[in-house]
Write a protein that holds these residues in place. Sequence first.
Motif, PDB file in Angstrom:
ATOM      1  N   ILE A   1      35.603  26.217  52.714  1.00 14.31           N
ATOM      2  CA  ILE A   1      35.650  27.389  53.911  1.00 14.31           C
ATOM      3  C   ILE A   1      35.156  28.160  55.580  1.00 14.31           C
ATOM      4  O   ILE A   1      34.169  28.200  54.862  1.00 14.31           O
ATOM      5  CB  ILE A   1      36.093  29.162  53.277  1.00 14.31           C
ATOM      6  N   LEU A   2      35.762  28.370  56.043  1.00 14.99           N
ATOM      7  CA  LEU A   2      34.693  28.710  57.575  1.00 14.99           C
ATOM      8  C   LEU A   2      34.416  30.654  57.585  1.00 14.99           C
ATOM      9  O   LEU A   2      36.051  30.907  58.268  1.00 14.99           O
ATOM     10  CB  LEU A   2      35.309  28.126  58.663  1.00 14.99           C
ATOM     11  N   GLU A   3      33.681  31.098  57.548  1.00 12.74           N
ATOM     12  CA  GLU A   3      33.666  32.102  57.472  1.00 12.74           C
ATOM     13  C   GLU A   3      33.032  32.860  59.123  1.00 12.74           C
ATOM     14  O   GLU A   3      32.614  31.499  59.067  1.00 12.74           O
ATOM     15  CB  GLU A   3      33.625  32.865  56.819  1.00 12.74           C
TER      16      GLU A   3
ATOM     17  N   SER B   1      26.222  46.897  61.553  1.00 12.53           N
ATOM     18  CA  SER B   1      25.384  47.850  61.672  1.00 12.53           C
ATOM     19  C   SER B   1      24.069  46.801  60.915  1.00 12.53           C
ATOM     20  O   SER B   1      24.142  45.869  60.569  1.00 12.53           O
ATOM     21  CB  SER B   1      25.535  49.317  60.547  1.00 12.53           C
ATOM     22  N   ASP B   2      22.667  47.642  60.928  1.00  5.94           N
ATOM     23  CA  ASP B   2      22.100  46.870  60.134  1.00  5.94           C
ATOM     24  C   ASP B   2      22.023  46.398  58.785  1.00  5.94           C
ATOM     25  O   ASP B   2      21.213  45.745  58.558  1.00  5.94           O
ATOM     26  CB  ASP B   2      20.533  47.597  60.398  1.00  5.94           C
ATOM     27  N   ASP B   3      22.785  47.185  58.333  1.00  5.42           N
ATOM     28  CA  ASP B   3      22.989  47.683  56.148  1.00  5.42           C
ATOM     29  C   ASP B   3      24.275  46.381  55.956  1.00  5.42           C
ATOM     30  O   ASP B   3      24.449  45.956  54.948  1.00  5.42           O
ATOM     31  CB  ASP B   3      22.797  48.326  55.890  1.00  5.42           C
ATOM     32  N   PHE B   4      24.880  46.669  56.931  1.00  4.89           N
ATOM     33  CA  PHE B   4      26.658  45.856  57.158  1.00  4.89           C
ATOM     34  C   PHE B   4      27.015  45.204  57.792  1.00  4.89           C
ATOM     35  O   PHE B   4      26.724  44.723  59.318  1.00  4.89           O
ATOM     36  CB  PHE B   4      27.262  47.363  56.213  1.00  4.89           C
ATOM     37  N   GLU B   5      27.648  43.845  57.679  1.00  3.36           N
ATOM     38  CA  GLU B   5      28.541  42.709  57.909  1.00  3.36           C
ATOM     39  C   GLU B   5      29.707  42.501  57.663  1.00  3.36           C
ATOM     40  O   GLU B   5      30.122  42.687  56.566  1.00  3.36           O
ATOM     41  CB  GLU B   5      28.347  41.823  57.989  1.00  3.36           C
ATOM     42  N   GLU B   6      30.939  42.134  58.597  1.00  6.86           N
ATOM     43  CA  GLU B   6      32.046  42.154  57.946  1.00  6.86           C
ATOM     44  C   GLU B   6      32.270  40.746  57.947  1.00  6.86           C
ATOM     45  O   GLU B   6      31.921  40.427  59.132  1.00  6.86           O
ATOM     46  CB  GLU B   6      33.015  42.730  59.862  1.00  6.86           C
ATOM     47  N   VAL B   7      33.422  40.364  56.706  1.00  6.40           N
ATOM     48  CA  VAL B   7      33.242  38.767  56.834  1.00  6.40           C
ATOM     49  C   VAL B   7      35.192  38.595  57.024  1.00  6.40           C
ATOM     50  O   VAL B   7      35.564  39.854  56.757  1.00  6.40           O
ATOM     51  CB  VAL B   7      33.212  38.690  55.007  1.00  6.40           C
ATOM     52  N   CYS B   8      35.049  37.276  57.146  1.00  6.63           N
ATOM     53  CA  CYS B   8      36.703  37.319  57.879  1.00  6.63           C
ATOM     54  C   CYS B   8      36.377  35.783  57.159  1.00  6.63           C
ATOM     55  O   CYS B   8      35.586  34.680  57.755  1.00  6.63           O
ATOM     56  CB  CYS B   8      37.052  37.671  58.822  1.00  6.63           C
ATOM     57  N   ILE B   9      37.997  34.736  57.695  1.00  7.85           N
ATOM     58  CA  ILE B   9      37.922  33.626  56.918  1.00  7.85           C
ATOM     59  C   ILE B   9      38.500  33.413  58.676  1.00  7.85           C
ATOM     60  O   ILE B   9      39.600  33.541  59.223  1.00  7.85           O
ATOM     61  CB  ILE B   9      38.859  33.069  56.405  1.00  7.85           C
ATOM     62  N   GLU B  10      37.609  32.222  58.809  1.00  7.22           N
ATOM     63  CA  GLU B  10      37.654  32.061  60.608  1.00  7.22           C
ATOM     64  C   GLU B  10      39.185  30.055  60.878  1.00  7.22           C
ATOM     65  O   GLU B  10      39.588  29.782  61.817  1.00  7.22           O
ATOM     66  CB  GLU B  10      36.621  31.049  61.466  1.00  7.22           C
TER      67      GLU B  10
ATOM     68  N   SER C   1      43.867  24.952  60.628  1.00 12.17           N
ATOM     69  CA  SER C   1      44.138  26.126  60.905  1.00 12.17           C
ATOM     70  C   SER C   1      44.155  27.035  59.764  1.00 12.17           C
ATOM     71  O   SER C   1      45.093  26.793  58.684  1.00 12.17           O
ATOM     72  CB  SER C   1      45.458  26.382  61.960  1.00 12.17           C
ATOM     73  N   VAL C   2      44.126  28.332  59.006  1.00 18.29           N
ATOM     74  CA  VAL C   2      44.595  29.176  58.674  1.00 18.29           C
ATOM     75  C   VAL C   2      45.644  28.932  58.014  1.00 18.29           C
ATOM     76  O   VAL C   2      46.374  28.863  56.776  1.00 18.29           O
ATOM     77  CB  VAL C   2      44.538  30.921  58.400  1.00 18.29           C
ATOM     78  N   GLU C   3      46.831  29.029  58.932  1.00 19.62           N
ATOM     79  CA  GLU C   3      48.063  28.898  59.008  1.00 19.62           C
ATOM     80  C   GLU C   3      48.251  27.427  58.511  1.00 19.62           C
ATOM     81  O   GLU C   3      49.098  26.850  56.917  1.00 19.62           O
ATOM     82  CB  GLU C   3      48.528  28.961  59.781  1.00 19.62           C
TER      83      GLU C   3
END
Length: 107
Positions: A22-24, A30-39, A51-53
Amino acid sequence: MDIFTMIKLDKDEVENLMNIEILESTEKISDDFEEVCIEGFLDKSSNSQISVEDAMKQLFETLKTKGIINESIKTYSYELPVCGLLKNAKRNEEALNKDYIVLSYHA
């Protein structure tokens, strides 16, 4: 009667079932947080990106082949609950990898 079934899969389950990686993507909030998602997904056998679909369709068909989903089921939907989660030092990777993909269908 309307029967609704939901299948929750962890990241490792999806990768092992389909022989994929899985490619994320992460976006620094911010310095303390990252938002994660599947690419997308990487097919380990052909080293090609999926592709995700297409990966969700392949996952649905794999679950049907394994008898987890009845062969008569034709339509499904999916969610990627990991998308939008915030990752930080206090939230470990194991927690992020639970209920990674949710597949659902009506029977």
